[in-house]
Design a protein around this motif. Structure first.
Motif, PDB file in Angstrom:
ATOM      1  N   ASP A   1       1.014  -1.385  -8.337  1.00  0.00           N
ATOM      2  CA  ASP A   1       2.335  -0.976  -7.874  1.00  0.00           C
ATOM      3  C   ASP A   1       2.375   0.482  -7.409  1.00  0.00           C
ATOM      4  OD1 ASP A   1       4.966  -1.581  -7.247  1.00  0.00           O
ATOM      5  OD2 ASP A   1       5.726  -0.887  -9.187  1.00  0.00           O
ATOM      6  N   VAL A   2       1.419   0.819  -6.557  1.00  0.00           N
ATOM      7  CA  VAL A   2       1.322   2.142  -5.943  1.00  0.00           C
ATOM      8  C   VAL A   2       1.576   1.937  -4.452  1.00  0.00           C
ATOM      9  CG1 VAL A   2      -0.311   4.016  -5.408  1.00  0.00           C
ATOM     10  CG2 VAL A   2      -0.293   2.987  -7.693  1.00  0.00           C
ATOM     11  N   SER A   3       2.113   2.930  -3.790  1.00  0.00           N
ATOM     12  CA  SER A   3       2.379   2.833  -2.355  1.00  0.00           C
ATOM     13  C   SER A   3       1.090   2.530  -1.589  1.00  0.00           C
ATOM     14  CB  SER A   3       2.978   4.142  -1.837  1.00  0.00           C
ATOM     15  OG  SER A   3       2.939   4.171  -0.419  1.00  0.00           O
ATOM     16  N   GLU A   4       1.078   1.378  -0.921  1.00  0.00           N
ATOM     17  CA  GLU A   4      -0.110   0.990  -0.152  1.00  0.00           C
ATOM     18  C   GLU A   4      -0.325   1.916   1.034  1.00  0.00           C
ATOM     19  OE1 GLU A   4      -0.180  -3.286   0.680  1.00  0.00           O
ATOM     20  OE2 GLU A   4       1.059  -3.539  -1.122  1.00  0.00           O
ATOM     21  N   SER A   5       0.741   2.361   1.661  1.00  0.00           N
ATOM     22  CA  SER A   5       0.588   3.238   2.826  1.00  0.00           C
ATOM     23  C   SER A   5       0.039   4.604   2.414  1.00  0.00           C
ATOM     24  CB  SER A   5       1.897   3.381   3.595  1.00  0.00           C
ATOM     25  OG  SER A   5       2.875   4.022   2.818  1.00  0.00           O
ATOM     26  N   LYS A   6       0.486   5.123   1.271  1.00  0.00           N
ATOM     27  CA  LYS A   6      -0.060   6.396   0.780  1.00  0.00           C
ATOM     28  C   LYS A   6      -1.529   6.234   0.391  1.00  0.00           C
ATOM     29  CE  LYS A   6       4.193   8.471  -1.001  1.00  0.00           C
ATOM     30  NZ  LYS A   6       4.786   9.151  -2.161  1.00  0.00           N
ATOM     31  N   ALA A   7      -1.849   5.120  -0.259  1.00  0.00           N
ATOM     32  CA  ALA A   7      -3.239   4.863  -0.650  1.00  0.00           C
ATOM     33  C   ALA A   7      -4.119   4.756   0.593  1.00  0.00           C
ATOM     34  CB  ALA A   7      -3.329   3.589  -1.493  1.00  0.00           C
ATOM     35  N   GLU A   8      -3.610   4.084   1.614  1.00  0.00           N
ATOM     36  CA  GLU A   8      -4.375   3.941   2.853  1.00  0.00           C
ATOM     37  C   GLU A   8      -4.624   5.302   3.506  1.00  0.00           C
ATOM     38  OE1 GLU A   8      -4.274   1.246   6.879  1.00  0.00           O
ATOM     39  OE2 GLU A   8      -2.366   2.068   6.189  1.00  0.00           O
ATOM     40  N   THR A   9      -3.593   6.114   3.612  1.00  0.00           N
ATOM     41  CA  THR A   9      -3.742   7.431   4.237  1.00  0.00           C
ATOM     42  C   THR A   9      -4.742   8.288   3.472  1.00  0.00           C
ATOM     43  OG1 THR A   9      -1.498   7.376   5.137  1.00  0.00           O
ATOM     44  CG2 THR A   9      -2.512   9.549   4.893  1.00  0.00           C
ATOM     45  N   ALA A  10      -4.586   8.366   2.156  1.00  0.00           N
ATOM     46  CA  ALA A  10      -5.502   9.185   1.349  1.00  0.00           C
ATOM     47  C   ALA A  10      -6.931   8.666   1.454  1.00  0.00           C
ATOM     48  CB  ALA A  10      -5.044   9.211  -0.107  1.00  0.00           C
ATOM     49  N   ALA A  11      -7.105   7.359   1.462  1.00  0.00           N
ATOM     50  CA  ALA A  11      -8.451   6.777   1.550  1.00  0.00           C
ATOM     51  C   ALA A  11      -9.084   7.060   2.912  1.00  0.00           C
ATOM     52  CB  ALA A  11      -8.391   5.273   1.285  1.00  0.00           C
ATOM     53  N   ILE A  12      -8.312   6.949   3.977  1.00  0.00           N
ATOM     54  CA  ILE A  12      -8.838   7.237   5.314  1.00  0.00           C
ATOM     55  C   ILE A  12      -9.345   8.676   5.383  1.00  0.00           C
ATOM     56  CG2 ILE A  12      -8.196   7.599   7.742  1.00  0.00           C
ATOM     57  CD1 ILE A  12      -6.257   5.186   7.413  1.00  0.00           C
ATOM     58  N   LEU A  13      -8.577   9.592   4.793  1.00  0.00           N
ATOM     59  CA  LEU A  13      -8.864  11.013   4.951  1.00  0.00           C
ATOM     60  C   LEU A  13      -9.717  11.619   3.831  1.00  0.00           C
ATOM     61  CD1 LEU A  13      -5.376  12.208   6.239  1.00  0.00           C
ATOM     62  CD2 LEU A  13      -7.439  11.674   7.582  1.00  0.00           C
ATOM     63  N   HIS A  14     -10.037  10.839   2.794  1.00  0.00           N
ATOM     64  CA  HIS A  14     -10.687  11.441   1.623  1.00  0.00           C
ATOM     65  C   HIS A  14     -12.013  12.130   1.945  1.00  0.00           C
ATOM     66  CE1 HIS A  14     -13.318   7.889   1.280  1.00  0.00           C
ATOM     67  NE2 HIS A  14     -14.009   8.566   0.370  1.00  0.00           N
TER      68      HIS A  14
END
Length: 191
Positions: free
Chosen positions: A37-50
């Motif tokens: 139950d974490v924001s998927e869009s935030k997780a996606e952005t952070a993962a793309i840019l990590h």
């Protein structure tokens, strides 16, 4: 900037193998975000840019650490750690990311820290267990999902610390604080 644009910009900065890793982290981070139950869009952005800064020039990264007054202790540790806080700087300045939780997920994806947000945990864990990772113990870490995000995080940071110790490498203080935080939280539950 949308996720496809980010992916294309990141792809141009990374070797193919590392970009494949980024795609694996994105997939895993989104799966973990759904599960916990974490924001998927935030997780996606952070993962793309990590790993956006992963192959940046070391002298340039050092100059950013100094000029942006990032944790000066970083300079006393292996340069491998630098890409995370410098990546957060890049996410903000080059990719327009303003969300502090996303920036922290990028900033702490290599070391962890005490009192991580669930998004930070998701990105840290996804970076470690994405499908392209093949190290001894990775399957055991993946299977901990059923026991919860904190159990996964504690086991992941413990694994990372044990790996560094086995290689006779120093452990950044944030990683030790992260591990201690989870151990102490378990102690508080039992009291």
């Amino acid at each position: 900037m949308d996720s496809n644009e980010m992916l294309q910009k990141v792809k141009g900065r990374l070797p193919e193998k590392r970009f494949t890793h980024v795609l694996g982290v994105v997939k895993t981070a989104i799966e973990l975000a759904k599960e916990f139950d974490v924001s998927e869009s935030k997780a996606e952005t952070a993962a793309i840019l990590h790993d956006a800064a992963k192959f940046s020039d070391r002298e340039w990264m050092k100059s950013i650490i100094v000029s942006e007054k990032l944790d000066p202790l970083l300079l006393d540790y292996h340069a491998e750690l630098w890409h995370a806080p410098v990546g957060a700087y890049m996410a903000k300045t080059e990719f327009g990311v303003e969300d502090e939780d996303v920036l922290n997920a990028i900033r702490y994806h290599t070391t962890g820290r005490a009192e991580m947000s669930d998004l930070e945990k998701v990105v840290y864990i996804a970076d470690l267990i994405e499908p392209n990772r093949k190290f001894s113990g990775v399957e055991e870490l993946r299977q901990l999902k059923e026991q919860g995000l904190d159990v996964m995080m504690e086991a992941s940071v413990k694994h990372s610390i044990e790996f560094l110790v086995s290689k006779n490498q120093p452990v950044f203080p944030d990683s030790l604080k992260c591990y201690n935080y989870f151990v102490q939280q378990k102690g508080k539950v039992k009291e």
